[in-house]
Scaffold this motif. Sequence first.
Motif, PDB file in Angstrom:
ATOM      1  N   GLN A  37       0.991  -1.057   0.105  1.00 14.01           N
ATOM      2  CA  GLN A  37       0.112  -0.054   0.164  1.00 14.01           C
ATOM      3  C   GLN A  37       1.038   1.350  -0.137  1.00 14.01           C
ATOM      4  OE1 GLN A  37      -2.665  -0.101   3.279  1.00 14.01           O
ATOM      5  NE2 GLN A  37      -3.161   2.223   3.039  1.00 14.01           N
ATOM      6  N   VAL A  38       0.548   2.138  -0.793  1.00 14.02           N
ATOM      7  CA  VAL A  38       1.088   3.429  -0.970  1.00 14.02           C
ATOM      8  C   VAL A  38       0.293   4.585  -0.637  1.00 14.02           C
ATOM      9  CG1 VAL A  38       2.435   5.160  -2.406  1.00 14.02           C
ATOM     10  CG2 VAL A  38       2.968   2.888  -2.821  1.00 14.02           C
ATOM     11  N   ILE A  39       0.299   5.539   0.194  1.00 16.52           N
ATOM     12  CA  ILE A  39      -0.661   6.604   0.490  1.00 16.52           C
ATOM     13  C   ILE A  39      -0.148   7.718   0.087  1.00 16.52           C
ATOM     14  CG2 ILE A  39      -1.714   7.844   2.302  1.00 16.52           C
ATOM     15  CD1 ILE A  39      -1.286   5.255   4.313  1.00 16.52           C
ATOM     16  N   SER A  40      -0.925   8.735  -0.772  1.00 12.89           N
ATOM     17  CA  SER A  40      -0.638   9.717  -1.277  1.00 12.89           C
ATOM     18  C   SER A  40      -1.911  10.769  -0.770  1.00 12.89           C
ATOM     19  CB  SER A  40      -0.800   9.902  -2.742  1.00 12.89           C
ATOM     20  OG  SER A  40       0.030   9.146  -3.328  1.00 12.89           O
ATOM     21  N   ASP A  41      -1.403  11.916  -0.227  1.00 14.73           N
ATOM     22  CA  ASP A  41      -2.229  12.741   0.351  1.00 14.73           C
ATOM     23  C   ASP A  41      -2.308  14.393  -0.456  1.00 14.73           C
ATOM     24  OD1 ASP A  41      -3.389  11.623   2.828  1.00 14.73           O
ATOM     25  OD2 ASP A  41      -1.246  11.424   3.375  1.00 14.73           O
ATOM     26  N   PHE A  42      -3.383  15.073  -0.470  1.00 11.30           N
ATOM     27  CA  PHE A  42      -3.410  16.064  -1.194  1.00 11.30           C
ATOM     28  C   PHE A  42      -4.607  17.117  -0.585  1.00 11.30           C
ATOM     29  CE2 PHE A  42      -2.651  12.711  -4.160  1.00 11.30           C
ATOM     30  CZ  PHE A  42      -1.572  13.172  -5.119  1.00 11.30           C
ATOM     31  N   GLU A  43      -4.576  18.530  -0.548  1.00  7.60           N
ATOM     32  CA  GLU A  43      -5.353  19.432  -0.346  1.00  7.60           C
ATOM     33  C   GLU A  43      -5.914  19.777  -1.657  1.00  7.60           C
ATOM     34  OE1 GLU A  43      -6.481  20.137   2.756  1.00  7.60           O
ATOM     35  OE2 GLU A  43      -5.048  18.355   3.675  1.00  7.60           O
ATOM     36  N   VAL A  44      -7.178  20.011  -1.736  1.00  6.40           N
ATOM     37  CA  VAL A  44      -7.843  20.347  -2.884  1.00  6.40           C
ATOM     38  C   VAL A  44      -8.933  21.455  -2.620  1.00  6.40           C
ATOM     39  CG1 VAL A  44      -9.017  19.203  -4.803  1.00  6.40           C
ATOM     40  CG2 VAL A  44      -7.397  18.084  -3.744  1.00  6.40           C
ATOM     41  N   GLY A  45      -8.787  22.287  -3.772  1.00 10.38           N
ATOM     42  CA  GLY A  45      -9.808  23.293  -3.574  1.00 10.38           C
ATOM     43  C   GLY A  45      -9.834  24.289  -2.546  1.00 10.38           C
ATOM     44  N   ALA A  46     -10.871  25.209  -2.449  1.00 12.06           N
ATOM     45  CA  ALA A  46     -10.788  26.303  -1.403  1.00 12.06           C
ATOM     46  C   ALA A  46     -12.328  26.418  -1.049  1.00 12.06           C
ATOM     47  CB  ALA A  46     -10.119  27.464  -1.930  1.00 12.06           C
ATOM     48  N   PRO A  47     -12.623  26.170   0.127  1.00 13.53           N
ATOM     49  CA  PRO A  47     -11.842  25.627   1.155  1.00 13.53           C
ATOM     50  C   PRO A  47     -11.116  24.338   0.946  1.00 13.53           C
ATOM     51  CG  PRO A  47     -14.370  25.578   1.821  1.00 13.53           C
ATOM     52  CD  PRO A  47     -14.113  26.256   0.545  1.00 13.53           C
ATOM     53  N   ALA A  48     -10.344  24.185   1.276  1.00 14.47           N
ATOM     54  CA  ALA A  48      -9.600  22.706   1.150  1.00 14.47           C
ATOM     55  C   ALA A  48     -10.163  21.558   1.653  1.00 14.47           C
ATOM     56  CB  ALA A  48      -8.197  22.747   1.842  1.00 14.47           C
ATOM     57  N   HIS A  49     -10.350  20.483   0.673  1.00 13.96           N
ATOM     58  CA  HIS A  49     -10.636  19.144   1.168  1.00 13.96           C
ATOM     59  C   HIS A  49      -9.320  18.152   1.187  1.00 13.96           C
ATOM     60  CE1 HIS A  49     -14.864  19.849   0.537  1.00 13.96           C
ATOM     61  NE2 HIS A  49     -14.821  20.363  -0.463  1.00 13.96           N
ATOM     62  N   HIS A  50      -9.346  17.349   2.128  1.00 10.84           N
ATOM     63  CA  HIS A  50      -8.337  16.574   2.190  1.00 10.84           C
ATOM     64  C   HIS A  50      -8.665  15.258   1.671  1.00 10.84           C
ATOM     65  CE1 HIS A  50      -4.752  14.493   4.284  1.00 10.84           C
ATOM     66  NE2 HIS A  50      -5.450  13.580   4.091  1.00 10.84           N
ATOM     67  N   ASP A  51      -7.977  15.049   0.198  1.00 10.76           N
ATOM     68  CA  ASP A  51      -8.062  13.765  -0.393  1.00 10.76           C
ATOM     69  C   ASP A  51      -6.897  12.880  -0.209  1.00 10.76           C
ATOM     70  OD1 ASP A  51     -10.291  14.886  -1.692  1.00 10.76           O
ATOM     71  OD2 ASP A  51      -9.342  15.272  -3.697  1.00 10.76           O
ATOM     72  N   ARG A  52      -7.282  11.517   0.068  1.00 15.69           N
ATOM     73  CA  ARG A  52      -6.125  10.564   0.241  1.00 15.69           C
ATOM     74  C   ARG A  52      -6.544   9.562  -0.776  1.00 15.69           C
ATOM     75  NH1 ARG A  52      -4.707   8.807   5.946  1.00 15.69           N
ATOM     76  NH2 ARG A  52      -3.553  10.358   5.665  1.00 15.69           N
ATOM     77  N   TYR A  53      -5.070   9.042  -1.317  1.00 12.49           N
ATOM     78  CA  TYR A  53      -5.255   7.748  -2.366  1.00 12.49           C
ATOM     79  C   TYR A  53      -4.524   6.779  -1.988  1.00 12.49           C
ATOM     80  CZ  TYR A  53      -6.912  11.541  -5.562  1.00 12.49           C
ATOM     81  OH  TYR A  53      -7.618  12.523  -6.187  1.00 12.49           O
ATOM     82  N   LEU A  54      -5.196   5.845  -1.643  1.00 13.88           N
ATOM     83  CA  LEU A  54      -4.406   4.416  -1.146  1.00 13.88           C
ATOM     84  C   LEU A  54      -4.310   3.391  -2.457  1.00 13.88           C
ATOM     85  CD1 LEU A  54      -6.527   3.864   1.949  1.00 13.88           C
ATOM     86  CD2 LEU A  54      -4.470   5.158   1.767  1.00 13.88           C
ATOM     87  N   THR A  55      -2.842   3.252  -3.012  1.00 11.60           N
ATOM     88  CA  THR A  55      -2.712   2.415  -4.176  1.00 11.60           C
ATOM     89  C   THR A  55      -1.886   1.117  -3.598  1.00 11.60           C
ATOM     90  OG1 THR A  55      -2.408   4.626  -5.419  1.00 11.60           O
ATOM     91  CG2 THR A  55      -1.653   2.499  -6.314  1.00 11.60           C
ATOM     92  N   PHE A  56      -2.766   0.096  -4.058  1.00 14.89           N
ATOM     93  CA  PHE A  56      -2.006  -1.437  -3.797  1.00 14.89           C
ATOM     94  C   PHE A  56      -1.288  -2.077  -4.868  1.00 14.89           C
ATOM     95  CE2 PHE A  56      -5.591  -0.157  -1.071  1.00 14.89           C
ATOM     96  CZ  PHE A  56      -5.410  -0.417   0.168  1.00 14.89           C
ATOM     97  N   GLY A  57      -0.595  -3.145  -4.386  1.00  8.97           N
ATOM     98  CA  GLY A  57       0.057  -3.956  -5.338  1.00  8.97           C
ATOM     99  C   GLY A  57      -0.531  -4.326  -6.525  1.00  8.97           C
ATOM    100  N   SER A  58      -1.722  -4.330  -6.501  1.00  9.70           N
ATOM    101  CA  SER A  58      -2.679  -4.930  -7.663  1.00  9.70           C
ATOM    102  C   SER A  58      -3.056  -4.026  -8.440  1.00  9.70           C
ATOM    103  CB  SER A  58      -4.010  -5.512  -6.925  1.00  9.70           C
ATOM    104  OG  SER A  58      -4.646  -4.547  -6.344  1.00  9.70           O
ATOM    105  N   ASP A  59      -2.598  -2.659  -8.285  1.00  9.97           N
ATOM    106  CA  ASP A  59      -2.777  -1.445  -9.157  1.00  9.97           C
ATOM    107  C   ASP A  59      -4.311  -0.924  -8.773  1.00  9.97           C
ATOM    108  OD1 ASP A  59      -0.190  -1.266 -10.340  1.00  9.97           O
ATOM    109  OD2 ASP A  59      -0.956  -2.221 -11.954  1.00  9.97           O
TER     110      ASP A  59
END
Length: 82
Positions: free
Chosen positions: A12-34
């Motif tokens: 599992q790989v975790i990627s975090d982003f702040e998106v928009g205004a007001p900001a939303h917290h987006d998190r993407y969990l990517t796994f070995g299976s793609d």
Amino acid sequence: MRRVIDLLGSNQVISDFEVGAPAHHDRYLTFGSDGGIMLRDGAVTAILFHVQPTGAAPRGFTGLSTLIPGLSRGAIEKPGRG
């Protein structure tokens, strides 16, 4: 969700982003299976299954029928591909 995570596999790989205004917290969990899980502000917004073969999953994703009863591999293949 635990069942989905178990089906998606390891590495599992975790990627975090702040998106928009007001900001939303987006998190993407990517796994070995793609495959992956997308969250916005802590709530699951999407579950992605990569069904085509890859180096990490040479047979593609094969566990979807355990989440959706009655689904067979033939139900997800493109017409004319058998």
